[in-house]
Write an enzyme that holds these catalytic residues in place. Sequence first.
Site, PDB file in Angstrom:
ATOM      1  N   ASP A 152       0.879  -1.171   0.000  1.00 54.85           N
ATOM      2  CA  ASP A 152       0.000   0.000   0.000  1.00 54.85           C
ATOM      3  C   ASP A 152       0.917   1.221   0.000  1.00 54.85           C
ATOM      4  O   ASP A 152       1.629   1.455   0.974  1.00 54.85           O
ATOM      5  CB  ASP A 152      -0.866  -0.051   1.258  1.00 54.85           C
ATOM      6  CG  ASP A 152      -1.694   1.216   1.463  1.00 54.85           C
ATOM      7  OD1 ASP A 152      -1.564   2.150   0.652  1.00 54.85           O
ATOM      8  OD2 ASP A 152      -2.469   1.253   2.440  1.00 54.85           O
ATOM      9  N   TYR A 199       1.504  -1.762  15.336  1.00 51.07           N
ATOM     10  CA  TYR A 199       0.684  -1.968  14.155  1.00 51.07           C
ATOM     11  C   TYR A 199       0.718  -0.769  13.209  1.00 51.07           C
ATOM     12  O   TYR A 199       0.571   0.364  13.625  1.00 51.07           O
ATOM     13  CB  TYR A 199      -0.763  -2.230  14.557  1.00 51.07           C
ATOM     14  CG  TYR A 199      -1.237  -3.554  14.056  1.00 51.07           C
ATOM     15  CD1 TYR A 199      -1.744  -4.514  14.902  1.00 51.07           C
ATOM     16  CD2 TYR A 199      -1.136  -3.858  12.710  1.00 51.07           C
ATOM     17  CE1 TYR A 199      -2.162  -5.734  14.438  1.00 51.07           C
ATOM     18  CE2 TYR A 199      -1.546  -5.086  12.237  1.00 51.07           C
ATOM     19  CZ  TYR A 199      -2.058  -6.020  13.106  1.00 51.07           C
ATOM     20  OH  TYR A 199      -2.465  -7.235  12.638  1.00 51.07           O
ATOM     21  N   LYS A 201      -3.277  -3.657   8.672  1.00 48.02           N
ATOM     22  CA  LYS A 201      -3.418  -5.104   8.517  1.00 48.02           C
ATOM     23  C   LYS A 201      -2.553  -5.526   7.336  1.00 48.02           C
ATOM     24  O   LYS A 201      -2.160  -4.719   6.517  1.00 48.02           O
ATOM     25  CB  LYS A 201      -4.879  -5.478   8.299  1.00 48.02           C
ATOM     26  CG  LYS A 201      -5.644  -5.692   9.604  1.00 48.02           C
ATOM     27  CD  LYS A 201      -5.398  -7.068  10.214  1.00 48.02           C
ATOM     28  CE  LYS A 201      -6.021  -7.230  11.590  1.00 48.02           C
ATOM     29  NZ  LYS A 201      -5.221  -6.629  12.667  1.00 48.02           N
TER      30      LYS A 201
HETATM   31  C1  F6R Z   1      -7.647  -0.608   7.837  1.00 48.01           C
HETATM   32  C2  F6R Z   1      -7.494   0.696   7.243  1.00 48.01           C
HETATM   33  C3  F6R Z   1      -8.496   1.752   7.546  1.00 48.01           C
HETATM   34  C4  F6R Z   1      -7.928   2.804   8.474  1.00 48.01           C
HETATM   35  C5  F6R Z   1      -8.974   3.895   8.800  1.00 48.01           C
HETATM   36  C6  F6R Z   1      -8.382   5.042   9.606  1.00 48.01           C
HETATM   37  O1  F6R Z   1      -6.568  -1.424   7.574  1.00 48.01           O
HETATM   38  O2  F6R Z   1      -6.563   0.948   6.527  1.00 48.01           O
HETATM   39  O3  F6R Z   1      -9.671   1.191   8.053  1.00 48.01           O
HETATM   40  O4  F6R Z   1      -7.484   2.199   9.658  1.00 48.01           O
HETATM   41  O5  F6R Z   1      -9.476   4.458   7.622  1.00 48.01           O
HETATM   42  O6  F6R Z   1      -7.250   5.480   8.960  1.00 48.01           O
HETATM   43  P1  F6R Z   1      -6.301   6.629   9.513  1.00 48.01           P
HETATM   44  O7  F6R Z   1      -5.836   6.225  10.895  1.00 48.01           O
HETATM   45  O8  F6R Z   1      -5.185   6.661   8.513  1.00 48.01           O
HETATM   46  O9  F6R Z   1      -7.126   7.875   9.534  1.00 48.01           O
HETATM   47 MG    MG Z   2      -3.905   1.133   3.795  1.00 46.08          MG
HETATM   48 MG    MG Z   3      -4.531  -2.488   2.268  1.00 42.06          MG
END
Ligand code: F6R
Ligand code: MG
Ligand code: MG
Length: 366
Positions: free
Chosen positions: A11, A230, A233
């Site tokens: 990613d 973390y 995922k």
């Molecule tokens: C799960 C994922 C998303 C983010 C969520 C919050 O793997 O990538 O669900 O965890 O959108 O993202 P942030 O913390 O970047 O605002």
């Molecule tokens: Mg991501």
């Molecule tokens: Mg991803």
Amino acid sequence: MRTTLSIIKADIGSVGGHIKPSRQLLQGVREFVDNNGKGLIDDFCISYTGDDIALLFVHRKGTGNEDVHKLAWDAFLDGTKMAKEQGLYGAGQDLLKDAFSGNVKGMGPAVAEIEFEERPNEPFLFFAADKTDPGAYNLPLFLAFADPMFCPGLMLSPKMGKGFKFNIMDVEYTEGDRIIELNAPEDLYDIASLLRDNERFVIENIYSRETGEIAVSVSTSRLHNIAGKYTGKDDPVMLVRVQGNFPATGEVLAPYTIGHYVAGFMRGSHVGPLMPVKINSPVSYFDGPPVVSCHAFCVHECKLTEPVDAFDHPFWDYVRDKVTGKAIEMREQGFSGAAMLPYSELEYGGIVERMKKLDRQFKIRT
Ligand code: F6R
Ligand code: MG
Ligand code: MG
């Protein structure tokens, strides 16, 4: 001459949240591989699943090859520059280390590789999942390679009668690769006992016991072990050789009708059903649901055929509707019980701090 398939995925930034990479970013990464892969790789395919870009390389350099890994690393690094210029969200998210150290394993990108002597015709499947972790493949692989309810070939084909060997990794062990080898059908209950814990025990490889040939390779590295905390995922990729001595394509696909509940979904901290989606699908509802795509190819003399989208068929529309229902059912209970992951698996540390604070507020009544 032996052929190697390498999937390396990361990613490196996406549009509108953790949804999907931009068209320009995909085009840029494709051009980088096209311009810099000559003489090194024989063919490649680039695609996305949710916010992850997957590079599938075909080459003759073997698994873990430094130059092949560096090509992917450099392509993702170059892409990260583009993602930053475009202002994409989470630019460079999975490139956890600054300098390339010879192999992208353990650096952030997910890797699955298989090396083999090509059969006269060599069909294989390439799975990519988003908003979940590598244990998501445990159940579908168990059912496809060890359960005649899903894989009648285990009963009907003389080429699969001896069953398959499973290499299972303890992904919580971070000092090195901690592996156990178990044979189906004799060790079926031992295999099931391990695979019930998708967060700890993950199928890494499966081999034919008839011929010793490798059938499956799953990306097993876990981003939180690599980063110490973390960062997302792990969004696993997988290669599966099919037909002949291996299960048929349809037998490998069959367990994806279940839409089994996996870890991931919103903030990598929930439980949601795994939805089989078309190639190049974004995520949406609750940053999910957890999704898996599947390219089917043949490879011949190191060249790929065009891909077939294994989940692009009216049959899977019904499954997607069913999985949508399962997602909504689980989401109706919000944070409660089975809907949210246990502490050790939460992707965000905020609740841990909160619990520490609350712990200090407790008083013991005498
Ligand atoms: C799960 C994922 C998303 C983010 C969520 C919050 O793997 O990538 O669900 O965890 O959108 O993202 P942030 O913390 O970047 O605002
Ligand atoms: Mg991501
Ligand atoms: Mg991803």
